[in-house]
Design a protein around this motif. Structure first.
Motif, PDB file in Angstrom:
ATOM      1  N   GLU A  30       0.859  -1.211   0.154  1.00  0.00           N
ATOM      2  CA  GLU A  30      -0.005  -0.150   0.002  1.00  0.00           C
ATOM      3  C   GLU A  30       0.857   1.188  -0.141  1.00  0.00           C
ATOM      4  N   ASP A  33       2.100   1.710  -3.550  1.00  0.00           N
ATOM      5  CA  ASP A  33       1.069   2.099  -4.165  1.00  0.00           C
ATOM      6  C   ASP A  33       1.035   3.789  -4.423  1.00  0.00           C
ATOM      7  N   SER A  34       1.020   4.141  -2.915  1.00  0.00           N
ATOM      8  CA  SER A  34       0.820   5.396  -2.525  1.00  0.00           C
ATOM      9  C   SER A  34       2.174   6.258  -3.200  1.00  0.00           C
TER      10      SER A  34
END
Length: 145
Positions: A30, A33-34
């Motif tokens: 995550e 992805d950020s």
């Protein structure tokens, strides 16, 4: 084929815990992805930061401009002074009326009330009360629908 090299750890000890925490965070999907989203939006973010910096500089310039600050104080004073004076006048009239009502011990009879009904201020107050109650009644009716 050569193997990928790993980060070398200093001989005198392990990597600081802070660096390891950052690396652990960067390994999370995550977070990756950020980071991808951030990198893709960097041109927009840079443009936004530039605009915000210009706005901040402008506001800072106004806040430090003594002439502008004094002009705003005067303008605000000109706006609020009449309102404050009106409120003080209404408050003093209410206090005086309360004092007079307490000092007056006589009862108001039917003829006294009929005489008061001829007073233009009483008529205006009654019209206001009637209109106010009418508006409240209409709003109450709208809420029920």
């Amino acid at each position: 084929m050569s193997q990928p090299t790993q980060q070398e750890v200093p001989v005198n000890g392990a990597a600081p815990a802070q660096n390891q925490d950052v690396l652990d965070q960067l390994m999370k999907p995550e977070v990756q992805d950020s980071l991808i989203v951030l990198v893709e939006n960097l041109p927009k973010l840079a443009e936004m930061v530039t605009a915000m910096t210009k706005a901040y500089d402008f506001a800072q310039g106004l806040a430090t401009d003594k002439v502008f600050v004094n002009d705003m104080k005067v303008a605000l004073g000109e706006f609020t002074t009449p309102v404050v004076e009106k409120a003080k006048g209404v408050a003093s009239a209410a206090i005086e009326a309360g004092d007079r009502a307490q000092a007056e011990q006589s009862s108001v009879g039917l003829f006294g009330m009929l005489k008061m009904l001829k007073d233009p201020n009483v008529q205006q107050s009654l019209r206001f009360a009637q209109a106010f109650l009418s508006v409240l009644n209409e709003r109450q009716g709208q809420k029920q629908d």
